[in-house]
Design a protein around this motif. Structure first.
Motif, PDB file in Angstrom:
ATOM      1  N   THR A  11       0.919  -1.144   0.100  1.00  0.00           N
ATOM      2  CA  THR A  11       0.134  -0.195   0.013  1.00  0.00           C
ATOM      3  C   THR A  11       0.862   1.430   0.025  1.00  0.00           C
ATOM      4  OG1 THR A  11      -1.881  -0.970   0.963  1.00  0.00           O
ATOM      5  CG2 THR A  11      -1.638   1.246   1.258  1.00  0.00           C
ATOM      6  N   MET A  12       0.479   2.096  -0.871  1.00  0.00           N
ATOM      7  CA  MET A  12       1.290   3.533  -0.865  1.00  0.00           C
ATOM      8  C   MET A  12       0.355   4.553  -0.416  1.00  0.00           C
ATOM      9  SD  MET A  12       3.810   3.462  -3.955  1.00  0.00           S
ATOM     10  CE  MET A  12       2.869   2.687  -5.390  1.00  0.00           C
ATOM     11  N   VAL A  13       0.838   5.456   0.337  1.00  0.00           N
ATOM     12  CA  VAL A  13       0.285   6.733   0.879  1.00  0.00           C
ATOM     13  C   VAL A  13       0.610   7.925   0.094  1.00  0.00           C
ATOM     14  CG1 VAL A  13      -0.301   8.018   2.754  1.00  0.00           C
ATOM     15  CG2 VAL A  13      -0.217   5.909   3.102  1.00  0.00           C
ATOM     16  N   LEU A  14      -0.321   8.538  -0.788  1.00  0.00           N
ATOM     17  CA  LEU A  14       0.293   9.669  -1.723  1.00  0.00           C
ATOM     18  C   LEU A  14      -0.768  10.723  -1.439  1.00  0.00           C
ATOM     19  CD1 LEU A  14       0.571   7.061  -4.355  1.00  0.00           C
ATOM     20  CD2 LEU A  14       2.269   8.897  -4.107  1.00  0.00           C
ATOM     21  N   PRO A  15      -0.360  12.111  -1.599  1.00  0.00           N
ATOM     22  CA  PRO A  15      -1.227  13.291  -1.694  1.00  0.00           C
ATOM     23  C   PRO A  15      -2.242  13.233  -2.569  1.00  0.00           C
ATOM     24  CG  PRO A  15       1.278  13.994  -2.007  1.00  0.00           C
ATOM     25  CD  PRO A  15       1.002  12.432  -2.362  1.00  0.00           C
TER      26      PRO A  15
ATOM     27  N   VAL B 255      -3.960   9.638   0.875  1.00  0.00           N
ATOM     28  CA  VAL B 255      -4.611   8.618   0.980  1.00  0.00           C
ATOM     29  C   VAL B 255      -4.222   7.526   0.583  1.00  0.00           C
ATOM     30  CG1 VAL B 255      -5.353   8.561  -1.653  1.00  0.00           C
ATOM     31  CG2 VAL B 255      -6.915   7.536  -0.069  1.00  0.00           C
ATOM     32  N   ALA B 256      -4.345   6.243   1.320  1.00  0.00           N
ATOM     33  CA  ALA B 256      -3.651   5.029   1.036  1.00  0.00           C
ATOM     34  C   ALA B 256      -4.145   4.089   0.019  1.00  0.00           C
ATOM     35  CB  ALA B 256      -3.706   4.123   2.606  1.00  0.00           C
ATOM     36  N   LEU B 257      -3.598   3.685  -0.897  1.00  0.00           N
ATOM     37  CA  LEU B 257      -3.925   2.926  -2.270  1.00  0.00           C
ATOM     38  C   LEU B 257      -3.217   1.671  -2.270  1.00  0.00           C
ATOM     39  CD1 LEU B 257      -3.974   5.823  -4.814  1.00  0.00           C
ATOM     40  CD2 LEU B 257      -5.727   5.252  -3.373  1.00  0.00           C
ATOM     41  N   ARG B 258      -4.018   0.765  -2.895  1.00  0.00           N
ATOM     42  CA  ARG B 258      -3.261  -0.436  -2.967  1.00  0.00           C
ATOM     43  C   ARG B 258      -4.096  -1.269  -4.319  1.00  0.00           C
ATOM     44  NH1 ARG B 258      -2.662  -6.128  -1.736  1.00  0.00           N
ATOM     45  NH2 ARG B 258      -4.547  -6.647  -0.503  1.00  0.00           N
TER      46      ARG B 258
ATOM     47  N   ILE C 288       3.826   2.054   2.801  1.00  0.00           N
ATOM     48  CA  ILE C 288       5.194   3.084   2.454  1.00  0.00           C
ATOM     49  C   ILE C 288       4.206   4.552   2.119  1.00  0.00           C
ATOM     50  CG2 ILE C 288       6.863   3.417   0.942  1.00  0.00           C
ATOM     51  CD1 ILE C 288       7.401   0.464   0.994  1.00  0.00           C
ATOM     52  N   GLY C 289       4.728   5.222   2.918  1.00  0.00           N
ATOM     53  CA  GLY C 289       4.670   6.683   2.536  1.00  0.00           C
ATOM     54  C   GLY C 289       5.242   7.571   1.687  1.00  0.00           C
TER      55      GLY C 289
END
Length: 315
Positions: free
Chosen positions: A97-101, A119-122, A185-186
């Motif tokens: 999962t990646m956290v992005l603006p 937001v966290a995306l996968r 991971i942010g």
């Protein structure tokens, strides 16, 4: 919450079509992923997202992961960057999962992000999850499909035991092959941050990036950061070399124990077995669960993270 009959849907064309219909109607459906079962609702429908928090008893300040079918769908929601592309090329779909603006005009319910500007995306790899996302046409907010703070579910039976009567349906995809939640991971600032260890080994992510991951920093910006989480009813005691009266022993490696996560000392096998083993041990209603030492390498980092939160003092 009004009790409802929870349907157990087969992994067939008919089952997937019914699950998609329910999601489009704003209902909640538990679905299999390669990590654990997720409790899915339309991430653009605030009523559906509010129902996720209600069904789980989840604190509203704890953000949710949005599950998507492809990278293009992710780029529509967030401000993409080079580090995200490198990680996606190597590890999506999969347990990352990646956290992005957030991008302006993203359209997600503000409840998904708990008011944050990230937001966290996968992109899950499980074929049933991917089919359901495409058939429903929904971006799916989907935390683990269990009452908040309890042991995560890796089978449809686990989901039914915790949430039957609270959600519309469970799509039965069998046992989850990874068995622990995704690594988060942010990539929302200048640092690339490890927010939660999980099903992607940290060493593999760092090898992809060619650099070590920074620490999480302060505040809750992603799921799985609460101190007490993933907890059975019994107390949990870590790094046990012997058991006390009334305890059962969760083992690792060649040893005498009640249940062994991996007799050969394989952390991937142990991760797959962790939550099922905790469910089985908790059903014995012991005074406590003693856990043998587990190395903090590979997926051992994720296992120890979950166990330390399971062992934390509870409110």
């Amino acid at each position: 919450m009004v009790a409802q009959d929870t349907q157990l849907l087969p992994p067939s064309d008919e089952g997937i079509a019914r699950a998609a219909q329910l999601l489009r109607a704003g209902q909640l459906v538990a679905l299999p992923t390669e990590t654990v079962y997720g409790l899915a609702g339309d991430a653009r429908n605030s009523d559906a997202v509010a129902s996720i928090y209600e069904a789980k008893g989840r604190p509203s300040f704890n953000p949710l992961i949005v599950h998507l079918p492809d990278v293009d769908s992710a780029k529509e929601l967030v401000i993409w960057n080079e580090r995200a592309q490198v990680l996606a090329d190597a590890h999506w779909p999969g347990p990352l999962t990646m956290v992005l603006p957030l991008r302006e005009g993203h359209g997600l319910s503000p409840l998904v992000t708990a008011g944050l500007d990230t937001v966290a995306l996968r992109l899950p790899a499980h074929p049933l999850a991917r089919r359901l996302m495409r058939e429903s046409g929904c971006a799916l907010a989907a935390p683990s499909a269990n009452p908040s703070g309890k042991i995560s579910p890796t089978t449809a039976t686990h989901v039914m035991a915790g949430l039957s009567g609270r959600i519309a349906a469970v799509l039965d995809g069998g046992a989850c092959p990874v068995g622990v939640e995704s690594t988060i991971i942010g990539v929302y600032d200048d640092e690339t941050r490890l927010l939660r260890p999980g099903g992607l080994a940290v060493e593999d992510a760092e090898a992809t990036l060619g650099a070590p991951l920074a620490g999480a920093g302060e505040g809750i910006i992603a799921p799985g950061q609460l101190t007490s989480h993933y907890a059975p009813g019994a107390s949990v005691r870590l790094n046990a070399t012997s058991i006390q009266a009334g305890e059962v022993l969760l083992g690792f490696g060649p040893m005498a124990c009640t249940i062994n996560l991996s007799e050969k000392g394989d952390t991937r096998e142990a991760a797959m077995n962790l939550f099922p083993a905790l469910h089985q041990l908790d059903a014995m209603q012991p005074k406590g669960i003693a856990v043998a030492p587990i190395p903090n390498t590979g997926l051992g980092l994720a296992i120890n993270d979950r166990l330390s939160r399971a062992a934390a003092p509870r409110d």
